[in-house]
Motif scaffolding. Structure first.
Motif, PDB file in Angstrom:
ATOM      1  N   THR A 105       1.024   3.963  -2.966  1.00  0.00           N
ATOM      2  CA  THR A 105       0.616   5.339  -2.653  1.00  0.00           C
ATOM      3  C   THR A 105       1.701   6.337  -3.034  1.00  0.00           C
ATOM      4  N   HIS A 132       0.829  -1.207   0.000  1.00  0.00           N
ATOM      5  CA  HIS A 132       0.000   0.000   0.000  1.00  0.00           C
ATOM      6  C   HIS A 132       0.866   1.261   0.000  1.00  0.00           C
ATOM      7  N   THR A 133       1.895   1.290   0.828  1.00  0.00           N
ATOM      8  CA  THR A 133       2.759   2.465   0.898  1.00  0.00           C
ATOM      9  C   THR A 133       3.501   2.671  -0.409  1.00  0.00           C
ATOM     10  N   GLY A 135      -5.674   5.159  -3.976  1.00  0.00           N
ATOM     11  CA  GLY A 135      -5.788   3.712  -3.925  1.00  0.00           C
ATOM     12  C   GLY A 135      -6.803   3.201  -4.937  1.00  0.00           C
ATOM     13  N   THR A 149     -11.419  -6.228  -3.860  1.00  0.00           N
ATOM     14  CA  THR A 149     -10.797  -4.905  -3.930  1.00  0.00           C
ATOM     15  C   THR A 149     -11.129  -4.219  -5.244  1.00  0.00           C
TER      16      THR A 149
END
Length: 453
Positions: free
Chosen positions: A238, A234-235, A325, A355
């Motif tokens: 992002t 995720h990081t 996201g 998702t």
């Protein structure tokens, strides 16, 4: 003494807990009500008390960290009103559930599982593990960053404003910038008719605060402990998407706004780069404008700004929009379909079908809401399509940029924008889940193909 069967059933009955999404909606609505009533107090206005619609619009805008306003805070609010506005921005930025948890702990109240689930939803996290400890770190991190930002702004502004006034302005704008709120106390002053000072130092400090506030709580937590852990997927996604969008936005605005009559026409090359970079960072939901006046944006610049606002900031951040996201997942899904893959893949990982469905639902609902609100503005106001769409997307993305349409809105238009700001702060799926009556799927039907494309 034996209880009758009916008494036993009655005594064992427990009310179902309120869904986390509904708790968030009701909690924000209560805060808006309290904020509105507070701003309506006679001593909150500088020259006169605020009307109910002015107070409501300001409270919604502050708690949703948007920055759109039908008043001029520096001239229409007293010092007490400006402090209340600052508190509403801070509560809206860090999240009212975070504030509630802190208050519960100070009072010695146990944080229930329902509270933890609501807090997890409000912060955009996936699991409620160690959520209370994370809340403490989040609050300390937010206060530390805002304090450093306020100190730097005070040092820079003290000669221009005087030490005492510079302290209030530094604190206010540090909080407003980090929370991506966009409220300022400069608009309306003779020396700053278009808003914040756009000198390079002010823009560098405010731009850094906006950038950090837009990264999201999970990303900030990992960046602060980068020496101990490997960045999560995720990081990495992002940071990649945010830096890409900032670069594309800055480059696009640099190219489109150099023509005569546009914001960068009379600036030096260094200033053009600095202004375009800050505007690109701020456009993704902060609401401060380095282009003064903003309504001189070219049609190409307006379209680019609308797209950047609509995408917005990272999940679990101070900003809004469909989030980076959602944008990343949709782009990965398109790429996977083009390559004939069953599921999107990135970084040696496969994204879950749920998702992708969630990202598609967010995009679909967001487009429907934005288009509906734009249509309502167009049929009730004499506004052009680009002005109305710009205003609605700015409210939906909790951005706060405006092409001067906010002050011309009638009561109906103000209520439409209030709904958009409220919706944008909570997120599309939060409101849909809160309002919908979800039932478990008990029957599965045979598949059949439908023509698309």
């Amino acid at each position: 003494m034996r209880l009758s069967p009916r008494s036993s059933v009655r005594s064992s009955y427990r009310p179902r807990p309120m869904p986390a999404a509904l708790r968030l909606v009701i909690g924000l609505a209560i805060l808006v009500t309290v904020g509105t009533l507070t701003l309506m107090l006679p001593w909150m206005g500088a020259q006169r008390p605020l009307t109910w619609n002015e107070a409501l619009f300001t409270a919604v805008s502050a708690l949703s960290v948007t920055g759109l306003s039908i008043i001029t805070p520096v001239s229409d609010l007293s010092l007490a009103g400006q402090i209340v506005l600052l508190l509403l921005i801070q509560i809206g930025g860090v999240g009212f559930m975070v504030m509630a948890v802190i208050v519960f702990q100070l009072l010695g109240r146990r944080i229930t599982l329902t509270d933890r689930l609501a807090l997890t939803d409000s912060m955009g996290l996936l699991v409620p593990g160690a959520i209370v400890q994370l809340v403490r770190r989040v609050l300390l991190t937010v206060l530390l960053i805002e304090t450093i930002g306020a100190a730097l702004l005070w040092i820079h502004w003290r000669d221009m404003l005087g030490p005492e006034r510079a302290l209030l302005y530094a604190i206010f704008h540090s909080v407003s910038a980090f929370c991506n709120a966009g409220f300022d106390l400069f608009s309306g002053l003779p020396q700053h008719p278009y808003g914040i000072p756009n000198d390079s130092t002010s823009l560098a400090i405010l731009g850094t605060l906006i950038f950090l506030g837009g990264l999201g709580i999970p990303v900030l937590a990992e960046l602060l402990t980068f020496w101990r852990i490997r960045f999560s997927l995720h990081t990495r996604i992002t940071l990649t998407v945010v830096l890409t969008l900032v670069s594309i936005g800055a480059g696009g605005l640099f190219l489109t706004e150099q023509q005569p009559g546009h914001p960068l026409a009379n600036e030096s090359l260094e200033r053009q780069i600095a202004l375009a970079l800050f505007q690109s960072i701020s456009t993704r939901t902060a609401g401060f404008s380095a282009f003064q006046p903003l309504d001189e944006l070219s049609p190409a610049g307006r379209l680019l700004t609308i797209v950047l606002m609509f995408i917005g900031c990272a999940p679990a951040s101070m900003g809004g929009g469909i989030t980076t996201g959602t944008f990343a997942v949709l782009m990965l899904a398109v790429g996977a379909y083009a390559r004939g893959l069953a599921s999107p893949q990135i970084g040696g990982r496969t994204l879950a079908p749920q998702t992708v469905r969630k990202a598609a639902a967010i995009l679909t609902v967001s487009l429907l809401v934005v288009l509906t609100a734009t249509w309502l503005i167009l049929i009730t106001h004499e506004a052009s399509l680009d002005d109305a769409l710009f205003e609605v997307v700015s409210a939906f993305a909790t951005c706060g940029l405006s092409l001067q349409l906010t002050g011309e809105l009638n009561l109906f238009g103000q209520l439409v924008i209030c709904v958009m700001m409220f919706w944008g702060r909570l997120g599309a799926l939060t409101l849909v889940v809160a309002l919908a009556h979800q039932r478990p799927q008990l029957v599965t039907y045979p598949e059949e193909q439908v023509l698309i494309g």
